[in-house]
Design an enzyme around this catalytic site. Structure first.
Site, PDB file in Angstrom:
ATOM      1  N   ARG A  86       0.842  -1.200   0.000  1.00 45.71           N
ATOM      2  CA  ARG A  86       0.000   0.000   0.000  1.00 45.71           C
ATOM      3  C   ARG A  86       0.871   1.241   0.000  1.00 45.71           C
ATOM      4  NH1 ARG A  86      -4.952   2.075   3.791  1.00 45.71           N
ATOM      5  NH2 ARG A  86      -5.125   4.097   2.773  1.00 45.71           N
ATOM      6  N   ARG A  95      -6.441   0.504  -3.353  1.00 42.08           N
ATOM      7  CA  ARG A  95      -5.331   0.066  -2.506  1.00 42.08           C
ATOM      8  C   ARG A  95      -5.164  -1.438  -2.508  1.00 42.08           C
ATOM      9  NH1 ARG A  95      -8.325   3.098   2.123  1.00 42.08           N
ATOM     10  NH2 ARG A  95      -8.395   4.415   0.336  1.00 42.08           N
ATOM     11  N   ASP A  98      -6.156  -2.359   3.015  1.00 41.87           N
ATOM     12  CA  ASP A  98      -6.613  -1.330   3.940  1.00 41.87           C
ATOM     13  C   ASP A  98      -6.993  -2.036   5.235  1.00 41.87           C
ATOM     14  OD1 ASP A  98      -7.436   1.181   4.897  1.00 41.87           O
ATOM     15  OD2 ASP A  98      -9.490   0.863   4.213  1.00 41.87           O
TER      16      ASP A  98
END
Length: 163
Positions: A86, A95, A98
């Site tokens: 990320r 992403r 997360d």
């Protein structure tokens, strides 16, 4: 109980699909000192929030027993995100991973990290998997039951469990 939301919508290291990245992260979280995995929700497929042209997300919530210092746990979550590739930048961007600390034993605090997570109450992609691992959960600030929070979500929300 410690609840962590997991999400991904980009391939992880080596091109791993989001499902593999989330499974990897769940295991790595369980290896953190003081945490013991108790339950994991199904994986949920959801549209990006806010709506955009980025890929759909895969989401889950994991429940851990144990003790953790909020700031240290948040730093560990960020380190795992970085390990998964990320790159922090624009808010709500696509992403590889997360990780959000949703709730830590009902602790309410305004400092970093803010607990409970400030945006969890209106997000079906968090509430629905959270309800699977903690059906009796109540918002630590408002006391509202998770079933009530889910019932208040928009009926057209694009979030579905995967088999």
């Amino acid at each position: 109980m410690i609840f962590v939301a997991l999400g991904a919508n980009l391939p992880g290291p080596g091109g791993a699909p989001p499902r593999a990245t989330l499974a990897w992260a769940i295991g790595r979280l369980n290896a953190l000192p003081g945490l013991r995995l108790q339950a994991v929700s199904r994986f949920w497929d959801s549209a990006p929030v806010p709506p955009s042209d980025q890929p759909r997300y895969l989401n889950a919530v994991a429940a851990y027993a144990g003790a953790a210092v909020p700031g240290a746990l948040l730093a560990a979550l960020h380190a795992l995100e970085a390990e998964a590739g990320r790159q922090r930048g624009e808010r709500d961007a696509a992403r590889t991973l997360d990780l959000d600390l949703l709730d830590l034993d009902g602790l309410v605090r305004g400092g970093a990290p803010v607990l409970p997570h400030p945006r969890l109450a209106g997000r079906g992609f968090v509430l629905r998997p959270l309800a699977e691992v903690a059906p009796g959960w109540r918002h630590p600030v408002t006391g509202v039951a998770i079933a009530t929070l889910i019932a208040a979500l928009p009926v057209n929300e694009d979030c579905h469990p995967l088999p």
